[in-house]
Design an enzyme around this catalytic site. Sequence first.
Site: not given
Length: 405
Positions: A49, A94-96
């Site tokens: 994201s 952001g992050k995953a």
Amino acid sequence: MKKLYKIGGILSLHDDELQALAIPERVIQVKVQIPGADGKIKTFIGWRSQHNSALGPYKGGVRYHPNVSQDEVIALSMIMTWKNSLLQLPYGGGKAGIRVDPKSLTRAELELLSRNFIDAIYKYIGSDIDIPAPDVNTDSQVMSWFIDEYIKITGKVDLGAVTGKPVELGGISVREYSTGLGLAHIAKLAADKFLDGIEGRSVIIQGFGNLGSFAAKYLSELGAKIVGISDSKGGVLNYDGIDVNKALEVKHRTGSVINYPEGKKVTNDELLVSQCDILVPAALENVIHKYNAPKIQAKLIVEGANGPLTADADEILAHRQIPVVPDILANSGGVVGSYVEWANNKMGEIIEEEEAKKLILSRMEKAFSEIYKKYNDLGDQDLRTAAMVVAVERVVKAMRARGMI
Ligand code: NAD
């Protein structure tokens, strides 16, 4: 989201602006496949994201967890936007996450999964675009596979495209302990404001992992007395003080701090409500809730884990006038360390350890001062609200300047 709406009220943002702040700019969903050791193809789902890029390239970790969901990844990417803004880092959020139990994979499978994830998202990352880093269940080895795959696929030796790498690949040694170091220093600044100093203050730390153990070490060095620690098996309390090095040795030798020889064994639930000056929840989210918040005896809480307090607990503690230093400041030493690594990679420099520590701490001290000032200016709000106001306001200004809202 409720919190963002509250901040929107304080900053007089209108609904369209709140909408623009809430919705992520892009969410990439990927299917990651690997041939399993049994010859069958294993298929996993993952997301990155990219929440907001008003202040710079997206930045945030990649977690491997069997329960991770798209909603969780999006929520965490938004928190990264606020954290990076609060610390005045030139990043968006952001992050995953990949929905996988990494413990069920062999090392070779884990490597392939990591490489294939980069194959799936490489077009959307890079040192000026989006910079992944470690998070739950990912470490410097996973980051090494990430950067190697990225370099192979793009042909660009862009070391700043991933942070949390080992020193040999442009990482910085401080990164391993920067979150614990930063948390200890923020706890000291908060204790100076709310408790007449850190010297001799009793501290309970839930979670004696990477963050909790380094926080304990640096808090002791700053003069605090560690009186309680725990891990997933339970905790130990000793009001004469716990020797942090001895606790580390016991944990490495026996697998848990509950085998620390001197003191009283307690459950994690008991530990959280035991008597102390400073409580540091550094294990899991939502451990302080409406049922135990009324029983908390600490005079100050410093959030180590992400989201260790529920919204109900926040309200109860604010009503009880127990200050809570929010996660987006208290555990930001990791991302500030990542920034130092990234900036060095971009400039082709190698920073000395002491210099890196100084940079991290000065950045965090500045953020603390800004929050404390906002807290006083607002008058009737808690530290978390003050921190969010500072962070959101900076993003809003950048978005307005760029014509994004
Ligand atoms: P870690 O895996 O090294 O340590 C976690 C600790 O929590 C371990 O001691 C584990 O035994 C303990 N634990 C697990 N379940 C528990 C339970 N039910 N009750 C009590 N203790 C339990 O992880 P970490 O890197 O120290 O991270 C801890 C928290 O801090 C996480 O929420 C993480 O997202 C957050 N955080 C860490 C960093 C960092 O740089 N390490 C940065 C930002 C945020």
